[in-house]
Structure formats: structure tokens, C-alpha cells
Design an enzyme around this catalytic site. Structure first.
Site, PDB file in Angstrom:
ATOM      1  N   ALA A 113       2.513   2.448  -2.684  1.00 26.21           N
ATOM      2  CA  ALA A 113       3.614   2.227  -3.411  1.00 26.21           C
ATOM      3  C   ALA A 113       3.383   2.764  -4.881  1.00 26.21           C
ATOM      4  O   ALA A 113       4.348   2.829  -5.634  1.00 26.21           O
ATOM      5  CB  ALA A 113       3.885   0.759  -3.473  1.00 26.21           C
ATOM      6  N   ALA A 156      -6.705   4.245  -3.750  1.00 17.87           N
ATOM      7  CA  ALA A 156      -7.883   4.186  -4.438  1.00 17.87           C
ATOM      8  C   ALA A 156      -8.806   2.966  -4.259  1.00 17.87           C
ATOM      9  O   ALA A 156      -9.839   2.975  -4.065  1.00 17.87           O
ATOM     10  CB  ALA A 156      -7.742   4.649  -5.872  1.00 17.87           C
ATOM     11  N   ASP A 216      -7.460   6.515 -10.715  1.00 16.99           N
ATOM     12  CA  ASP A 216      -7.200   5.200  -9.814  1.00 16.99           C
ATOM     13  C   ASP A 216      -8.642   4.572  -9.237  1.00 16.99           C
ATOM     14  O   ASP A 216      -8.702   3.611  -9.327  1.00 16.99           O
ATOM     15  CB  ASP A 216      -6.456   5.594  -8.590  1.00 16.99           C
ATOM     16  N   VAL A 254       0.843  -1.191  -0.099  1.00 15.79           N
ATOM     17  CA  VAL A 254       0.006  -0.026  -0.031  1.00 15.79           C
ATOM     18  C   VAL A 254       0.899   1.079  -0.149  1.00 15.79           C
ATOM     19  O   VAL A 254       1.829   1.302   0.784  1.00 15.79           O
ATOM     20  CB  VAL A 254      -1.008  -0.282   1.252  1.00 15.79           C
TER      21      VAL A 254
END
Lengths: 306, 306
Positions: free
Chosen positions: B86, B92, B134, B84
Site C-alpha cells: 500500500a 521492506a 524503507d 501490504v
């Protein structure tokens, strides 16, 4: 376009016979000595491939002979402070220096304009295609901009700056020849004409910006523009793993900007490092096979009687 | 814009009281459990900074409550197949999944359009600024293009392709937050508006091209376009030494194309490798702290009763 403060020395001494003897031990490891007469070529080296480095000298002598309508035998000795064929425009420096030295030895003092033009011709005939920039900057030195008119004419515009521009140059062995890289970009352009033209335009726009910030001695911005320029060259596919590593190593060590230079496919990275030159050189050395510190904006061609 | 075949699972179970309990052990090492009521927030972790990851969940619950004009206490459990934060759009995915799970638990079945819209709102409110891409891709899945109208509206256009698109994702710890990277590019644009706008336009043009070649299943060209895209992102200054190393490692190992993804400043590299996935993953592993193999174009949000 900027000159660097590293020199190629070409010494020309007329011979009594019609032979041309080229001693260019610096040009390539393991160096070579070539003697040729109208009848015979003698290459004193084990490595035939080294011959390519001599092509520029050979062609320069031919072109000067034709231009002045005179041929005399000559001993040519070449020494270099730079790795040759690394993308630093050394072939251009060799070309213009040979044009100047050989013509001077025969008793002619060519103007800089003539030297630059004949040098460009040498590059064009050896490579098939050549930008006039490298030969012009080798001749005139300093910082210049070149505007091309058609295929064979250009204007030189010097850029005035008092900036002190210490740089580190990092070198890695090339994996591709200039000609191949030019061909590769041409093919990319065939496939994506709008994108590639757009990138070329932006590279031009960045050069315009660089000229402005150079006049203002704004090295921080010059570094930023170098970084942007590198990204655009990367987008054109002319960077490599090693060049990219050196670029980021230089930036990590405190360079204000770093970019590949020359046609890419290996070759050189140039890093602007007014303050952390030592650290930047160490970092680049981790990834490159050779580094050298120098300044931008050195004098162009110098002719001396020896 | 393409979805990847890695999922975030958000489970929502209504509580009898008014508390919200968020268990998000996957979101950050060392994970955390947060319980809050209107009166009190209890964070069961040593690391206060992990809180930022919970902000999306928290905001999603607020926004759904406001949209549906209902609030119920809930236990939320989050599991992730991806790192997460990254640059893979996990925030999103967390946002839309929480919107969908929480509203569903309260007895409402929102449309995909509503879920995507509320998810985008979550991102905007947490980050201050957010692209709708996203959240839209997390909701709809597959390959889509988004066209923005003004500040709050967009159209979704699905891209039809039957291409099989195996990729390797390489991850490195981020050195900068999305918000900081967006700010940095904005500053660069203030200094060089024409160049930065030009680069943005070219990124758009490359996306157009990518859509075309995707329809034709031409993965070689898709790879070339990814490489050009990476260079342009590099020119904007959002790449890093490590991202650049992974990109070139992937290409050296035979990836058809490799580029950074997300906002940059660390995060992820995505490599298209239909054939040499193993070799590409090994090469990327040398430079990244984690890699994962997956495919592009997976299904969007899925809501299940448990």
C-alpha cells in the site's frame, strides 16, 4: 496568460446631470442598482455586501475622470457571460471595459496601453494589491507574457500560436477572497522563504515551458504542464477540497490537463480538453456548481458605438 | 523518515528437509501458501498474481543463504498489521524481518547494519530499483535521516524528538505499481529536467525543515510541511483522485497536515492529527477503503526466540 472567449459588456451612456447610475444585475446574485451623486448614494438591493462588486466600476469612473480631467454623469450597464469574482479575472475585465466605455462616451479614444494601465490602477486601488496580468489580458486578448519592471511598469510580449484550445471551466463558490489568499501565501513565505521562493520559481519555469509548447501546438505537453502547475499551487496552499475534486474529475474524464486558476481558495478550475469536452464537462459538473465551455485566446477589448 | 507503530511478524522454523514453505495469508487477499524445493514449487492459491508478494520472502532467503554461505529448509509464517503493497514500506518490513528471522533460526545474530543492508538488497533485486529508506527505517525504527553515498552506501542519522505524533493512515487500492510510478516520474524528468529536479530539491528542503520542526515538537509547522510536500508530489503526477480526496477530507476534518506517502499511484495517505483523530479517521474512511490509527516513531526490528 491567455484570454478566454467569454465577454463582459459595459455600456456607458452620458447623462444630463452629474449622477452615476450603475446597473450590474449580472455581477452578483441578487444583483443591484446603484445611483450616486456627489451628495447621495442610492443602492437598490437588499444586500449591502453586493456593493464590493460595484467598487471596480466606481473606481474606474473616478480614475478616468482624474486621468482626463473631466467628469460627466453616466448610466453604466454591465452584463457578464462569466461568474464574477470566481478567479477568472472578471474584475479586471469589468475595470478595463468601464475605463474604455466611460472614456469613449466622453469623447476620448484611449490606446490599449492607456486602458490596460488605468484598468490595473483600478484593481490596485480597490484590492490594495493587484497583478497587471488580468487587466492586460482583458485588454489585449490572445496569449501574452508580461514582464514587470519595478512597481508600475511592464512589457507585453504576445505569444504566437495557431493551436485550437478548447477548455472547460468549472466554478465553485469561493471560500476566501483574493486578498486573503495573497496574504496567506505571504505568511507561508515568511515561515519557509526558500521553499516558497523555490515553488514560485518553478511556476515561472513552467510558464516558460508552456510558452514553448504552445508555439509548437503540443497540447499533450501543455496539459502536463498544467498538472504540474496545479500541484505547485496546491503546495502553496491555495487549492481547496472542491477545486481538487474538480481537477481530478476533469483528468479522470480525459482532460489533457487541469488546474485551478486565479488566486485560489475556491474559484475556478480550467481543463484542457480538445477531444472529450462533453465528458469533461459532465465530470466537472458533479463537483462544481457551474461549468462553461469556451476557447482560449479570444480577442481583447472591443469598443463599439451603440 | 519515520517508523509507524504497526508490525510485520515473520516466524522462521527450520525444517528437517531442504524445502522452504512460506505461509503468508495476510499478504494479499486471498492469501497463499507456497512450498518450494530445489525441484518443485507448489502454490496453494487460485491467484497466480499473489506470487509477487512472496518474491520478497523468497529473495530474502536466497540472499541470507548466500551471505552466510548456508542453506537450510525453513517454514516461514508472515503476519501483518498493515495492508501490504500500500505504500507503507511493508515490502521492506517483510524483507528485513525475513532476513533477521531466517538468519537467527540458522544460529546467526546479524547486526542491524547487516540486516538493513541485506533487506535493501532484497528490495533492489525484486524491484530492480529501491531506496534504502524503507528497509533502514524498518530496521532501526524511530525517526532517521539517510544520506546516500554512491549506489550502495548510506549513513544513518537519528533525529531526536519527544513529540507525540498520532497519525491516521488511510489506504486505497493501488492503481499502479511502485516500479511504474518510478518510471513515470523518470519520463516526466526526461521531458522537463529542470522543473522535476527543482521539485525534487524542494522536497529535500522540506525534509530538512521537517527535521528542524520535529526537534522543536512544532506539530503545526510539521503539518504545513506535510501539506507542501503533498502538493509537490501531486506536481510530480504521483497522486490520484482518491488519494487527493482523502488528503482534503483529512484536512477538512481538522488534521494539521495530510499527504500521500510511498510511491503514489494509490496507496496511503498519512494525516497528522494530534487532537481530532476520531473525526479525521471518519472523514478519511468516507474516501478510503481502510484506515488505521497509529503513532510515528516506533521501535525498529525486534528479534525473539519462540
Amino acid at each position: 496568460m491567455a484570454s478566454i472567449n467569454k465577454r463582459i459588456y459595459v455600456k456607458a451612456i452620458l447623462r444630463q446631470d452629474k449622477a452615476v447610475r450603475i446597473s450590474a444585475l449580472d455581477l452578483k446574485v441578487p444583483g443591484l442598482i446603484v445611483t450616486y451623486t456627489p451628495e447621495e448614494v442610492l443602492i437598490e438591493t437588499d444586500y449591502g455586501e453586493s456593493l464590493s462588486a460595484v467598487a471596480y466600476l466606481n473606481k474606474a469612473i473616478q480614475i478616468v475622470s482624474k486621468y482626463l480631467d473631466t467628469f460627466k454623469g453616466v448610466d453604466i450597464e454591465v452584463k457578464s457571460e462569466m461568474p464574477v469574482g470566481a478567479g477568472l479575472g472578471t474584475s479586471a475585465a469589468v475595470s478595463v471595459a468601464t475605463v474604455a466605455a466611460y472614456s469613449y462616451a466622453m469623447g476620448y479614444e484611449l490606446t490599449k496601453k492607456e486602458i490596460a494601465k488605468l484598468g490595473w490602477q483600478v484593481e490596485k486601488e480597490v484590492q490594495g494589491i493587484a497583478s497587471p496580468m488580468d487587466t492586460a489580458i482583458s485588454t489585449y486578448g490572445g496569449f501574452i507574457r508580461i514582464q514587470l519592471f519595478g512597481k508600475d511598469k511592464y512589457d507585453i510580449k504576445p505569444i504566437a500560436t495557431t493551436a485550437d484550445l478548447p477548455i472547460v471551466i468549472g466554478y465553485v463558490e469561493r471560500q476566501a477572497k483574493t486578498k486573503d489568499m495573497v496574504e496567506q501565501v505571504k505568511k507561508l513565505k515568511d515561515r519557509y522563504p526558500d521553499v516558497v521562493d523555490g515553488i514560485m520559481d518553478l511556476i515561472g519555469a513552467i510558464t516558460d515551458e508552456a510558452e514553448k509548447v504552445l508555439r509548437d501546438n503540443d497540447l499533450v505537453r501543455l496539459g502536463e504542464l498544467m498538472n504540474m502547475n496545479h500541484g505547485l499551487l496546491d503546495a502553496l496552499g491555495v487549492s481547496t477540497k472542491k477545486l481538487s475534486e474538480m481537477v481530478y474529475a476533469a483528468r479522470s474524464a480525459g482532460a489533457l490537463g487541469a488546474k485551478l486558476t486565479g488566486a485560489g481558495g475556491g474559484g475556478c478550475v480550467i481543463a484542457l480538453s480538445p477531444e472529450k469536452q462533453e465528458a469533461v464537462e459532465v465530470a466537472m459538473n458533479l463537483y462544481g456548481s457551474m461549468t462553461l465551455k469556451t476557447d482560449l485566446g479570444a480577442e481583447g477589448i472591443v469598443i463599439k458605438k451603440v
